[in-house]
Design an enzyme around this catalytic site. Structure first.
Site, PDB file in Angstrom:
ATOM      1  N   ASP A 363      13.071  66.782 -31.342  1.00 32.64           N
ATOM      2  CA  ASP A 363      12.046  67.514 -32.087  1.00 32.64           C
ATOM      3  C   ASP A 363      12.437  67.506 -33.561  1.00 32.64           C
ATOM      4  OD1 ASP A 363      13.221  70.653 -32.593  1.00 32.64           O
ATOM      5  OD2 ASP A 363      14.225  69.419 -31.100  1.00 32.64           O
ATOM      6  N   HIS A 671      14.160  60.994 -24.794  1.00 33.81           N
ATOM      7  CA  HIS A 671      13.279  62.099 -25.166  1.00 33.81           C
ATOM      8  C   HIS A 671      13.464  62.326 -26.669  1.00 33.81           C
ATOM      9  CE1 HIS A 671      10.903  65.714 -24.124  1.00 33.81           C
ATOM     10  NE2 HIS A 671      11.556  66.273 -25.129  1.00 33.81           N
ATOM     11  N   ASP A 714      16.867  57.578 -16.672  1.00 32.88           N
ATOM     12  CA  ASP A 714      16.349  57.119 -17.964  1.00 32.88           C
ATOM     13  C   ASP A 714      14.842  57.280 -17.970  1.00 32.88           C
ATOM     14  OD1 ASP A 714      15.815  55.876 -20.368  1.00 32.88           O
ATOM     15  OD2 ASP A 714      16.074  53.842 -19.577  1.00 32.88           O
ATOM     16  N   GLU A 723      17.535  63.413 -23.715  1.00 29.64           N
ATOM     17  CA  GLU A 723      17.286  63.749 -25.113  1.00 29.64           C
ATOM     18  C   GLU A 723      18.475  63.273 -25.948  1.00 29.64           C
ATOM     19  OE1 GLU A 723      15.250  67.211 -27.856  1.00 29.64           O
ATOM     20  OE2 GLU A 723      16.163  67.800 -25.963  1.00 29.64           O
TER      21      GLU A 723
END
Length: 741
Positions: A363, A671, A714, A723
Site C-alpha cells: 500500500d 501483493h 504465490d 506482500e
C-alpha cells in the site's frame, strides 16, 4: 464440515471423469455411456449441500465480518435469527461499509445458484457481490438491489467463467450509493437465508495451480568460490549419491555422497544434504541424482551477488513517495509525483507538509516505526562494510560521490524529520484514512491524515536520528547536527511521556496500525544510540537504569531491543558489568537461532513455526549472526548467517528464490499495488514467505494441513505470504553486504 462437503463434491467429479479415461480402447458408445454416467453422478451430487456456512444464522454471526472504508457499521443477529447490519455512517464510497463472508470455493465452468433475503429499515440501495478477494477485487457476479422494509428474496444463477478460485468473498456493499437519500441516518439492513448451490458441474474445467518444484534445492543465484556449498535432496527416497554438472558442457565436475538422510520436521519430508564445497571454479552448474532429479542452475563466482544487491537496494528507490520517478531510473514503474499535498493532523484543522519517504509495503502508507527499522538496517549495513556500496545503483543521486545507500537512507530520514512535532514527539504515520484501491501511487488522491504521536514512533525516531548523526558526519556535518538535535529532542519528549500507552488506530483510520503497547525497548535503543554517538555520561546513566529484561529483544518494527544491545556493545567506554548483562541477553537470543538452524535440513532458523513475514525473521537472524561474529569471531555463526541467505534464495522446501525477478522460480504475483497494476512483479522485492498461521482467506483455503515450512503460496490474494515491505528488504541489504566482506 460444510466446506469439506463442497470439496468432496469436487472430488466426486474428478474421480468420475478419471474413470471414463481408464481404457484407451473403449468403443465410442462405451465412452459416451461412461461420460453420461459421470455427468449424471455430478448432477446428482450438485446442489445437495449449501456452500454458505451458517446461512440461516442459527449459530449467531459466525464467520461474517464488517469492513469499513470511511464509514462505520456493526453486526449482530436479531431475535428473528436475521443478520442485522447496523450502519451508523454510510461514508462516501459504495464499499464504505461492507459485510462479508469467506470460506467457500468456485470452480471454473460450473453453474451455481445464489440466493438470500434482504430488507432495510430505510429505503436505500445495496450491492451484493461474489468477488475475487485480492488484486482488483472484481466481481464474478453482482447486482444492485433497491431495498425497503419488506423482506425480498434475491436469486441468481451464474456460471463461473474465470479460473477456479478457492477463496472468493461474498460481500454486501452498504456504503453511499448513487440515488440514495443524502442523509440516510443511522439504519439497519437485515439479511437471511444465504444459499449457494452447485447446480451443474458437467462442464467443470480441470485446472491445476500446482507449481513445479525441485527435489534438489539450493541457492539459485549461486555461491562465492571458497564458500561452503550445500544442497538439500528430498523425496520418498533420498539418493545416496549426487553429481555436480557443468550446465554449459554437460560434463560432470564432481561427485559425492549424500549425508544426514533423515525426516525433517518443519517441512514433513525426507531430506539429505549434498556438500559440494570442493567445486570452486567459476561457472554455471547444476546438481543431479538418479532418484531426485536435478536442481536449478546456479553460478559460482566472485560477483555472483552484485546485481541482486543493487536491485534489493533499488527497490527502496522504487518505493519513494513525493517525487517523480523517471522512466530512465524506474523503467516500467515510473510515475509522477504522488502524495504531495499537506496532511491534516488527526482531530484538528492543522495541516503539515510531510511529503517524501518510502511507501511502506504493497500500500502507500508511510509509517514511522517500520520506516525507522528499514533505515536503521541501511545505516548498520554501511557501518559494517562501507566498501560494499557504490555510487552506481541507478537512482537520481548516483554519481554524486556519496554511496547510494546513504542517499537512499537520507531520503527516508528527511521525511522522518518532517514527522517530528515542536514538542519532540513524532507522528506514528501518515496515510489516507483507508487503504487505496489497486492503483498507481499518484492515483491515490484522498486526503492525507497524520495519525497521533506515539511513544514507539518517537523512540524509534530518536534512535535512527542518533545513528544518522554519526553515519553522516563525514559526508554532511550540518545534516548530522540536525539529526542529533532531533534525536535529543525526541528522547526528552519520551522521558517525559514514558508512562503513556502504545498506539492504536484512531476512529476512522483503517490503514496499517503497527500497534505496540511496550516502549521500553524503543527508549533503550534510543539511549544506546545516543550514548554511542555522543559518549555522554547522562545518556549512559539513563540507559543503565533500564532493566534489560524488560526491554524486548529483536530486530523488527515492534521489538527493537537488540538494536540497542548492538549499539552499546560496539560503543566506547562500556561498563563491563552492564555490557556482560547485555551480552548474556544477546547470547540467549542466539542460542535458539543456532539450535533451530542446526536441527533443520535447510538450516532455517525458524523452528517449527513460521510467522507472517518469516523471511524478514530469517534475514534478521542472519544479521544478528553476523553481528555476533563481529563481536567475537565465530565460524559457526558466519556459516549459519550465510545459510539464511541461501534459504531465501532457493534452498528451501518450496523451491522458491523469494526475491522477485531472480532465480529459476520466483514470486510472480506479489501483493504490491504497482506490480498488480502493471501485471508484472517489480524486481528485487523480498516477499513475506511461509506463514503457518494461515492469516488470510486464500492461505486458509489452500494451505490447511500443510507442514509449517511449506505454508507459502504465490498468489496476490495471499497478503500474509506474498506482500512486500521496505523493512523486509532492508535486512537483506545488510546480509548481502556482509557476504562481500
Amino acid at each position: 464440515m460444510k466446506k469439506a462437503a463442497a470439496w468432496f463434491l469436487t472430488l466426486v467429479m474428478v474421480f468420475a471423469m478419471t474413470g471414463c479415461n481408464k481404457k484407451e480402447n473403449d468403443s465410442t458408445k462405451e465412452k459416451a455411456d461412461t461420460k453420461a454416467e459421470a455427468t449424471t453422478q455430478a448432477e446428482e451430487a450438485a446442489g445437495s449441500e449449501n456452500m454458505i456456512p451458517n446461512g440461516e444464522f442459527n449459530d449467531g454471526v459466525g464467520k461474517w465480518n464488517v469492513y469499513t472504508n470511511g464509514g462505520s457499521g456493526s453486526l449482530s443477529v436479531n431475535a428473528d435469527k436475521q443478520l442485522e447490519i447496523k450502519i451508523t455512517n454510510p461514508g462516501t464510497l459504495e464499499y464504505a461499509v461492507q459485510a462479508y463472508l469467506d470460506g467457500f470455493a468456485l470452480e471454473s465452468g460450473c453453474k451455481y445458484t445464489f440466493s438470500f433475503d434482504i430488507s432495510a429499515s430505510v429505503e436505500r440501495t445495496a450491492e451484493w457481490r461474489i468477488q475475487i478477494n485480492g488484486g482488483d477485487y472484481h466481481a464474478y457476479v453482482s447486482d444492485k438491489v433497491p431495498l425497503t422494509n419488506e423482506m425480498q428474496h434475491i436469486t441468481n444463477t451464474f456460471e463461473m467463467t474465470e479460473a477456479s478460485d478457492p477463496a472468493p468473498r461474498l460481500c454486501l456493499n452498504l456504503g453511499k450509493m448513487e440515488g440514495d437519500a443524502e442523509d440516510l441516518g443511522e439504519h439497519s439492513v437485515y439479511v437471511d437465508n444465504f444459499e449457494l448451490y452447485l447446480e451443474d458441474a458437467s462442464n467443470k474445467v480441470e485446472t491445476s495451480e500446482e507449481v513445479k518444484t525441485s527435489d534438489i534445492n539450493l541457492d539459485q543465484i549461486g555461491y562465492l568460490p571458497k564458500d561452503t556449498k550445500k544442497a538439500v535432496l528430498r523425496g520418498e527416497e533420498v539418493d545416496s549419491e549426487f553429481e555436480v554438472v557443468n550446465a554449459q558442457t554437460g560434463d560432470s565436475v564432481y561427485s559425492g555422497k549424500v549425508e544426514d538422510i533423515k525426516a525433517n520436521g518443519s517441512s514433513a519430508e525426507n531430506t539429505g544434504v549434498a556438500d559440494f564445497s570442493e567445486v570452486q571454479e567459476p561457472g554455471t552448474y547444476k546438481l543431479v541424482s538418479k532418484k531426485n532429479g536435478e536442481s536449478a542452475t546456479f553460478e559460482i563466482g566472485e560477483q555472483v551477488y552484485d546485481d541482486l544487491s543493487k536491485d534489493v537496494l533499488k527497490m527502496l528507490y522504487l518505493q519513494r513517495c513525493g517525487q517523480e520517478l523517471s522512466k530512465e531510473q524506474a523503467g516500467d514503474y515510473a510515475h509522477g509525483a504522488c502524495h504531495t499535498s499537506e496532511a491534516v493532523v488527526y482531530g484538528t484543522d492543522t495541516k503539515k507538509d510531510v511529503s517524501g519517504g518510502w511507501h511502506d509495503a504493497g500500500d502507500y502508507g508511510r509509517y514511522t516505526v517500520s520506516g525507522a527499522k528499514a533505515v536503521a538496517d541501511l545505516m548498520l549495513a554501511y557501518e559494517n562494510n562501507p566498501s560494499a556500496f557504490g555510487d552506481d545503483t541507478g537512482i537520481p543521486e548516483s554519481g554524486n560521490k556519496v554511496p547510494d545507500i546513504l542517499d537512499e537512507a537520507r531520503y527516508e530520514l528527511e521525511w522522518l524529520l518532517k514527522m517530528q512535532e515542536k514538542s519532540g514527539g513524532v507522528y506514528h504515520k501518515v496515510s489516507c484514512a483507508n487503504f487505496p484501491e489497486t492503483v498507481m501511487p499518484q492515483e491515490e488522491t484522498q486526503e492525507l491524515v497524520l495519525s497521533p504521536i506515539s511513544n514507539t514512533a518517537t523512540g524509534d525516531f530518536a534512535a535512527v536520528m542518533a545513528m544518522a548523526a554519526r553515519v553522516f558526519k563525514s559526508t554532511d556535518s550540518a545534516f548530522a547536527k540536525d539529526c542529533l538535535a532531533a534525536s535529543k529532542k525526541a528522547v526528552s519528549y519520551l522521558q517525559k511521556h514514558k508512562d503513556e500507552g502504545g498506539f492504536t488506530n484512531p476512529e476512522g483510520i483503517e490503514t496499517g496500525e503497527y500497534p505496540d503497547e511496550k516502549c521500553t525497548d524503543e527508549l533503550f535503543w534510543a539511549l544506546a544510540e545516543l550514548y554511542k554517538t555522543t559518549g555522554s555520561k547522562s545518556y549512559h546513566k539513563s540507559l543503565k537504569k533500564i532493566n534489560v529484561l524488560n526491554a524486548p529483544g529483536g530486530f523488527g518494527w515492534q521489538d527493537v531491543g537488540y538494536y540497542g544491545v548492538w549499539a552499546y556493545l560496539t560503543s566506547d567506554g562500556q561498563d563491563s558489568a552492564y555490557a556482560k548483562e547485555l551480552q548474556d541477553r544477546f547470547d540467549y537470543g542466539l542460542k535458539e537461532i543456532v539450535e533451530n538452524g542446526k536441527a533443520d535440513a535447510y538450516n532455517s532458523t525458524m523452528g517449527d513455526s513460521y510467522c507472517w513475514g518469516s523471511n524478514m525473521v530469517i534475514a534478521n537472524n542472519a544479521m544478528m549472526l553476523w553481528m555476533a561474529d563481529r563481536i567475537s569471531e565465530n565460524a559457526e555463526y558466519r556459516q549459519l548467517a550465510k545459510e539464511q541467505l541461501h534459504y531465501l534464495l532457493g534452498k528451501n522446501t518450496n523451491s522458491y528464490c523469494y526475491v522477485t525477478g531472480y532465480g529459476a522460480l520466483s514470486p510472480q504475483n506479489p501483493h504490491h499495488r504497482p506490480s498488480q497494476v502493471l501485471e508484472q512483479a517489480m524486481t528485487g522485492m523480498l516477499v513475506g514467505g511461509p506463514d503457518s498461521n494461515l492469516e488470510d482467506p486464500y492461505a486458509k483455503a489452500t494451505l490447511a494441513g500443510t507442514a509449517p515450512a511449506k505454508c507459502y503460496v504465490d498468489n496476490v490474494q495471499s497478503f500474509s505470504c506474498n506482500e512486500v515491505t521496505v523493512y523486509w528488504n532492508s535486512p537483506l541489504v545488510y546480509v548481502l553486504s556482509a557476504m562481500s566482506k
